[in-house]
Write an enzyme that holds these catalytic residues in place. Structure first.
Site, PDB file in Angstrom:
ATOM      1  N   ASP A  27      33.026  42.568  39.637  1.00 45.43           N
ATOM      2  CA  ASP A  27      32.587  41.482  40.337  1.00 45.43           C
ATOM      3  C   ASP A  27      31.854  41.668  41.682  1.00 45.43           C
ATOM      4  O   ASP A  27      31.486  40.960  42.421  1.00 45.43           O
ATOM      5  CB  ASP A  27      33.836  40.457  40.501  1.00 45.43           C
ATOM      6  CG  ASP A  27      34.838  40.912  41.525  1.00 45.43           C
ATOM      7  OD1 ASP A  27      34.651  41.838  42.149  1.00 45.43           O
ATOM      8  OD2 ASP A  27      35.683  40.283  41.704  1.00 45.43           O
ATOM      9  N   ASP A  28      31.842  42.980  41.971  1.00 44.47           N
ATOM     10  CA  ASP A  28      31.404  43.291  43.206  1.00 44.47           C
ATOM     11  C   ASP A  28      30.061  43.881  43.319  1.00 44.47           C
ATOM     12  O   ASP A  28      29.329  44.069  44.335  1.00 44.47           O
ATOM     13  CB  ASP A  28      32.288  44.742  44.001  1.00 44.47           C
ATOM     14  CG  ASP A  28      33.717  44.607  43.963  1.00 44.47           C
ATOM     15  OD1 ASP A  28      33.928  43.444  45.028  1.00 44.47           O
ATOM     16  OD2 ASP A  28      34.358  45.064  43.485  1.00 44.47           O
ATOM     17  N   SER A  59      32.575  38.068  43.985  1.00 43.32           N
ATOM     18  CA  SER A  59      33.915  37.813  44.034  1.00 43.32           C
ATOM     19  C   SER A  59      34.198  36.561  43.982  1.00 43.32           C
ATOM     20  O   SER A  59      33.550  35.502  44.391  1.00 43.32           O
ATOM     21  CB  SER A  59      34.426  38.601  45.160  1.00 43.32           C
ATOM     22  OG  SER A  59      34.244  40.133  45.219  1.00 43.32           O
ATOM     23  N   ASN A 134      37.977  46.830  41.271  1.00 44.51           N
ATOM     24  CA  ASN A 134      37.606  45.968  42.509  1.00 44.51           C
ATOM     25  C   ASN A 134      38.039  46.632  43.454  1.00 44.51           C
ATOM     26  O   ASN A 134      38.909  47.341  43.875  1.00 44.51           O
ATOM     27  CB  ASN A 134      38.397  44.796  42.076  1.00 44.51           C
ATOM     28  CG  ASN A 134      37.949  43.642  43.083  1.00 44.51           C
ATOM     29  OD1 ASN A 134      36.942  43.044  43.202  1.00 44.51           O
ATOM     30  ND2 ASN A 134      39.089  43.211  43.968  1.00 44.51           N
ATOM     31  N   SER A 167      41.972  47.038  39.921  1.00 45.10           N
ATOM     32  CA  SER A 167      41.826  46.713  41.244  1.00 45.10           C
ATOM     33  C   SER A 167      42.360  47.814  41.887  1.00 45.10           C
ATOM     34  O   SER A 167      43.417  48.436  41.874  1.00 45.10           O
ATOM     35  CB  SER A 167      42.476  45.195  41.492  1.00 45.10           C
ATOM     36  OG  SER A 167      41.985  44.265  40.572  1.00 45.10           O
TER      37      SER A 167
END
Length: 389
Positions: A27-28, A59, A134, A167
């Site tokens: 998502d970055d 994010s 993440n 993450s």
């Protein structure tokens, strides 16, 4: 039959030797140092990997699926790798296996499965989806629905594909071209170490599967890794992985109103609903507690079957059937007394098919240590698995 079994065994070994087809997303942004390093690590292990990740930071989108309405980028991509006006979907200029798309993390999975891979790869359905790592932790059930990293993972699981969300405690978003071969402390870059840890865990699970599905249908994993200290020291560069559950001391957000500015912000609070252990093994440590303890990584299995059990919860304190209205039939569809012909009755089948016990599997850590466990023990928390990769 013996001949067929031998052929099947050789086929499974051949698949392992040739590697899996793997989709990597996050998502970055597609230029993320963590994701690019994971791509390099998994490719070096012999897997055929494609990255399809957001053009810009996406994010906190959870499982939201947003497709862009513009055929071109309206702004520069993250870290200005691709300029505004370029197609909304395209390749990294230097690698034909890396794609960007201007959409949410869950949308990346769908665009990859339904367009990018069938069109540009030699496979259409990957054997495994890896998301992240993440920049920052995703702890607790609240993050299960808020995190784009986890949202992309359960989007893949919903499509029937095993997925692992990673993450990291290193929360500063950095691009791939900032990764250094070594740090001032003479160690690998934190992004490289984080990716190596993630790749080692994924590879251990792949070896366990021995040519079968990496995870059972409907299951995924969310992994949180600690802050890697390699910029300054070797204090935390090889954390062990610990089997955990989502619930327990996890935080959610509350709205905080500022009467001066007339706007809301958020703060973190503990909430009973987010920390009620229902389906998992309540004897497992919480991922929040493990990550706050020190240099350890949490490994939590999840499913996308959101139904809570009808009967007593795992602490044997409550029988949920005592609060279900009479109109809901638990054992068949016989209408309750006094119901009319147009009454809709919600019920469940009177009997459910039995399932066989999952087989035992063996994980091989990168250190050479063999850790054997029952997959059912991992999935349902019959113990704590701790091993260092």
């Amino acid at each position: 039959m013996r001949y067929c079994s031998i052929l099947a065994t050789f086929a499974a070994l051949h698949q392992i030797a040739q590697g899996l087809n793997i989709l990597i997303t996050n998502d970055d942004g597609f230029g993320s140092a963590n994701t690019r390093e994971l791509y390099k690590q998994m490719t070096a292990l012999g897997h055929d990997c494609y990255v399809v990740a957001p053009a810009t930071d996406q994010s906190d989108m959870g499982g939201r699926v947003d497709f862009t309405s513009s055929a071109t980028l309206t702004t520069n991509s993250g870290w200005d790798i691709i300029k505004a006006g370029a197609p909304a979907i395209g390749n990294d200029p230097n690698d034909s296996h890396i794609f960007y798309y201007n959409g949410t993390p869950a949308a990346q999975v769908m665009v990859a499965l339904d367009y990018v891979l069938p069109t540009f790869a030699n496979f259409s359905t990957p054997d495994l989806v890896l998301t992240g790592p993440n920049f920052g932790w995703n702890l607790g059930p609240f993050m299960y629905t808020l995190s784009g990293t986890v949202g992309a993972a359960y989007a893949a699981v919903e499509r029937g594909i095993p997925a692992i969300a990673f993450s990291s405690g290193n929360s500063d978003q950095t691009p791939y071209y900032w990764v250094n071969a070594s740090t001032k402390a003479g160690l690998q870059d934190p992004a490289t170490i984080t990716a190596r840890l993630a790749a080692n865990l994924a590879q251990a699970l792949i070896k366990n599967a021995a040519g079968s599905r990496v995870l059972p249908l409907g299951y995924g994993i969310t992994v949180n890794m600690p802050y890697i200290t390699s910029h300054t020291s070797n204090q935390c560069i090889n954390p062990p992985f610990v089997l955990t559950r989502m619930t327990g001391d996890a935080v959610i957000e509350k709205a905080v109103y500022d009467p001066k500015t007339k706007v809301f912000s958020y703060s973190n609070i503990n909430a009973g609903g987010a920390n009620k252990c229902i389906n998992g093994d309540c004897s497992l440590p919480s991922e929040t507690d493990v990550m706050n303890t020190g240099c350890m990584s949490s490994v939590t299995f999840f499913t996308v079957d959101y139904d809570a059990p009808y009967r007593a919860t795992c602490d044997n304190a409550t029988d949920v059937t005592t609060i279900i209205p009479i109109v809901v039939q638990l054992n068949g569809t016989t209408p309750p007394p006094g119901s009319g012909p147009n009454t809709t009755v919600v019920g469940q089948p009177p009997s459910m098919p039995s399932t066989s016990s999952p087989p035992r599997v063996t994980a091989i850590a990168s250190s050479g240590v063999v850790v054997e466990w029952s997959l059912s023990a991992l999935l349902f928390g019959l113990g704590i698995a701790v091993f260092s990769l």
